[in-house]
Motif scaffolding. Sequence first.
Motif, PDB file in Angstrom:
ATOM      1  N   LYS A  89       0.860  -1.177   0.000  1.00 48.02           N
ATOM      2  CA  LYS A  89       0.000   0.000   0.000  1.00 48.02           C
ATOM      3  C   LYS A  89       0.900   1.231   0.000  1.00 48.02           C
ATOM      4  CE  LYS A  89      -3.820  -2.290   2.016  1.00 48.02           C
ATOM      5  NZ  LYS A  89      -5.144  -2.116   1.633  1.00 48.02           N
ATOM      6  N   TRP A  90       0.957   1.906  -1.139  1.00 49.41           N
ATOM      7  CA  TRP A  90       1.868   3.037  -1.292  1.00 49.41           C
ATOM      8  C   TRP A  90       1.491   4.200  -0.394  1.00 49.41           C
ATOM      9  CZ3 TRP A  90       6.423   2.220  -3.042  1.00 49.41           C
ATOM     10  CH2 TRP A  90       6.639   1.168  -3.909  1.00 49.41           C
ATOM     11  N   GLY A  91       0.240   4.276   0.009  1.00 51.75           N
ATOM     12  CA  GLY A  91      -0.170   5.323   0.937  1.00 51.75           C
ATOM     13  C   GLY A  91       0.506   5.183   2.293  1.00 51.75           C
ATOM     14  N   ILE A  94       3.554   3.299   2.513  1.00 58.62           N
ATOM     15  CA  ILE A  94       4.985   3.175   2.255  1.00 58.62           C
ATOM     16  C   ILE A  94       5.640   4.535   2.058  1.00 58.62           C
ATOM     17  CG2 ILE A  94       6.677   2.277   0.608  1.00 58.62           C
ATOM     18  CD1 ILE A  94       4.802  -0.100   0.196  1.00 58.62           C
ATOM     19  N   ALA A  95       4.976   5.461   1.365  1.00 58.66           N
ATOM     20  CA  ALA A  95       5.567   6.770   1.060  1.00 58.66           C
ATOM     21  C   ALA A  95       5.945   7.561   2.314  1.00 58.66           C
ATOM     22  CB  ALA A  95       4.628   7.573   0.158  1.00 58.66           C
ATOM     23  N   PRO A  96       5.083   7.688   3.315  1.00 54.28           N
ATOM     24  CA  PRO A  96       5.507   8.415   4.519  1.00 54.28           C
ATOM     25  C   PRO A  96       6.677   7.745   5.243  1.00 54.28           C
ATOM     26  CG  PRO A  96       3.124   8.150   4.515  1.00 54.28           C
ATOM     27  CD  PRO A  96       3.665   7.343   3.385  1.00 54.28           C
ATOM     28  N   MET A  97       6.719   6.414   5.219  1.00 50.19           N
ATOM     29  CA  MET A  97       7.834   5.716   5.856  1.00 50.19           C
ATOM     30  C   MET A  97       9.136   5.980   5.116  1.00 50.19           C
ATOM     31  SD  MET A  97       6.631   4.354   8.519  1.00 50.19           S
ATOM     32  CE  MET A  97       7.915   3.261   9.037  1.00 50.19           C
TER      33      MET A  97
END
Length: 79
Positions: A48-50, A52-55
């Motif tokens: 889930k890129w939503g 993964i991106a903040p991480m």
Amino acid sequence: MTKTSSILIAIIIGYLLALVLNMVEFGAVREASWFSLPQPFYFPLVFKWGAIAPMLIMFIVTAVETVGDVTAITMGGVR
């Protein structure tokens, strides 16, 4: 000792109370096998890129901060 283990004592008392009130279900434990091999892909692998991106952003910020901290410490030790 009692102050340190108060949460554990409360969990034990709550479990014993649940046993007395017949609120504990042992059916799944009875039906479980004694030994089984792990099933690595039992649950589907989903990215889930939503999430993964903040991480990734936090990883980059933390990496830059660590490089700065290590550089500052080594330069402070040299002088």
